[in-house]
Design an enzyme around this catalytic site. Sequence first.
Site, short mmCIF file in Angstrom:
data_model
loop_
_atom_site.label_atom_id
_atom_site.label_comp_id
_atom_site.label_asym_id
_atom_site.label_seq_id
_atom_site.Cartn_x
_atom_site.Cartn_y
_atom_site.Cartn_z
N GLU A 221 10.69 11.19 20.50
CA GLU A 221 10.83 12.48 21.20
C GLU A 221 10.09 13.61 20.49
O GLU A 221 10.70 14.48 19.86
CB GLU A 221 12.30 12.84 21.38
CG GLU A 221 13.07 11.79 22.14
CD GLU A 221 14.48 12.22 22.51
OE1 GLU A 221 14.92 13.25 22.01
OE2 GLU A 221 15.10 11.51 23.30
N GLU B 31 16.24 4.63 25.31
CA GLU B 31 17.55 5.27 25.25
C GLU B 31 18.01 5.60 26.66
O GLU B 31 17.22 6.08 27.47
CB GLU B 31 17.53 6.62 24.49
CG GLU B 31 17.41 6.50 23.00
CD GLU B 31 17.39 7.86 22.30
OE1 GLU B 31 17.91 8.85 22.84
OE2 GLU B 31 16.82 7.92 21.20
C1 GCO Z 1 17.73 12.36 21.58
C2 GCO Z 1 17.80 11.45 20.45
C3 GCO Z 1 19.18 10.96 20.17
C4 GCO Z 1 20.33 11.74 20.77
C5 GCO Z 1 20.63 11.30 22.17
C6 GCO Z 1 21.77 12.06 22.82
O1 GCO Z 1 17.37 11.91 22.65
O2 GCO Z 1 18.03 13.53 21.42
O3 GCO Z 1 16.91 10.42 20.51
O4 GCO Z 1 19.14 11.08 18.80
O5 GCO Z 1 21.46 11.60 20.02
O6 GCO Z 1 19.51 11.50 22.97
O7 GCO Z 1 21.50 13.42 22.87
#
Ligand code: GCO
Length: 479
Positions: free
Chosen positions: A197, A385
Amino acid sequence: MSNITRRQFGKAAAAAAALSGVSLPQIAFGQTPASDLAYPTGFLWGCATAAYQIEGAVHADGRKPSIWDIFAHTPGKTYHGETGDVADDSYHLYKEDIALLHNLGAQTYRFSIAWPRIFPDGAGQPNPQGLDYYQRVVDELLAHNITPYVTLFHWDLPAALPGGWQSRDTAKAFADYAAYVTRHLSDRVHHFMTTNEIVCFTDLGYLTGRFAPGLKLPRAQANQVRHHGVLAHGLGVQAIRANARGPVQVGLAENPTDFVPVIETPEHIQASRRAMREGNAPFLTAIMEGRYIESYLEREGKNAPRVEPGDMKAIGSKLDFVGLNVYTPTYVRADSSPQGYAVVQPQASFPHMASDWIHVGPESIYWAVHNVCELWHPQAVYITENGCSADDVFRPDGRIEDTDRIMYLRNYLSQLHRATSEGYPVKGYFLWSLLDNFEWLDGYSKRFGIHYVDFKTEKRTPKLSAEWYREVIAHNAVV
Ligand code: GCO
């Protein structure tokens, strides 16, 4: 789902069908009905975590501070001043965590390596004890037949690096770190993600200042930080390929803004595709196209990033897969502006999960895949994710029945199935997250795990969603 439930379900459905005169496919009671939502054979199911969010042990075995240690320890930055000092103590309890994965039947695990364990000062002398920890994690995963997917950078930048991401040298230091890890792990780890990200560790850290290191830089400097972020990814890809000891698959985990057509008509679909490309111009678009597109350069004008020869070639390095972190939709409609699209803000009544930024828009996962594939035709896509926070509490009988999380996941996975059934090359899914953990600004107040963690005792307890996910994995289908 137990056989008894399945049988009851079968009976009720048969009774309803008899009343309505509809004939159902013949399913012998007590057997598993063939699901319409079966995933392709070989689809990989796993969970994701990140080092600073789960490991704790921030002073162990030579690790030095990252910018997140310093930020979280700065008063007023995180919920109740909470930090990742202890978190899930996964540094010591990793075997327990891998046992949780094993109980789920997970075939794969996405975790991140803490750069400040490997190079405590960011560059210079490596710390063999830091590497040893990840060797043990990989050993344990392989012993359980779980394929490691390694993220090299999930925001825990070594604090000692002068200027952090403001410095071009940080991108080079990242490549050296990536090379070192690859040399030592690629005999057994075959899947690497460079960064996680980029917009979060650049814009949120250096433009809005909400994340570490908490800076609010002027536009031109913030754009330069973005450039160093994508450059780090590109140099990282080159370093991994140059140092691999065997065949490796290289990608990254990005969270492009997922533009969803307000209505699925050709004009709005077209608008969402355009928005995907233009709205993510400094990040995924630059990486997939190896250039900054005109509209971005025009928009930024004199604040556009300074690019050195060779940068864009590195940034556009060919990838083996694209990882998408998908949580929430951004609705978009076609309009007559020169841009050709307009974002439609959700109304106040739009349903969301415990984190109010997670609007429940399951089709965002379909459109993320659809638009990325239609625009750039990657060889493979993973959902690196997807998941949500929920207000998980123990019932008097000791259960945690997070039916809201199951609702969220079931709907997103149904929409991901839509993508696989249309032939998009989605190869796997990593649920965020294996267990409750340090949720950045929200500290421990937001729980994303399918395992509950009591942060006083570090006891892990499966939630109902873990049971549900086990069924999904066992059947390779949305159940
Ligand atoms: C993000 C990260 C994770 C977060 C998840 C929930 O996407 O911010 O990769 O570390 O914890 O997304 O917010």
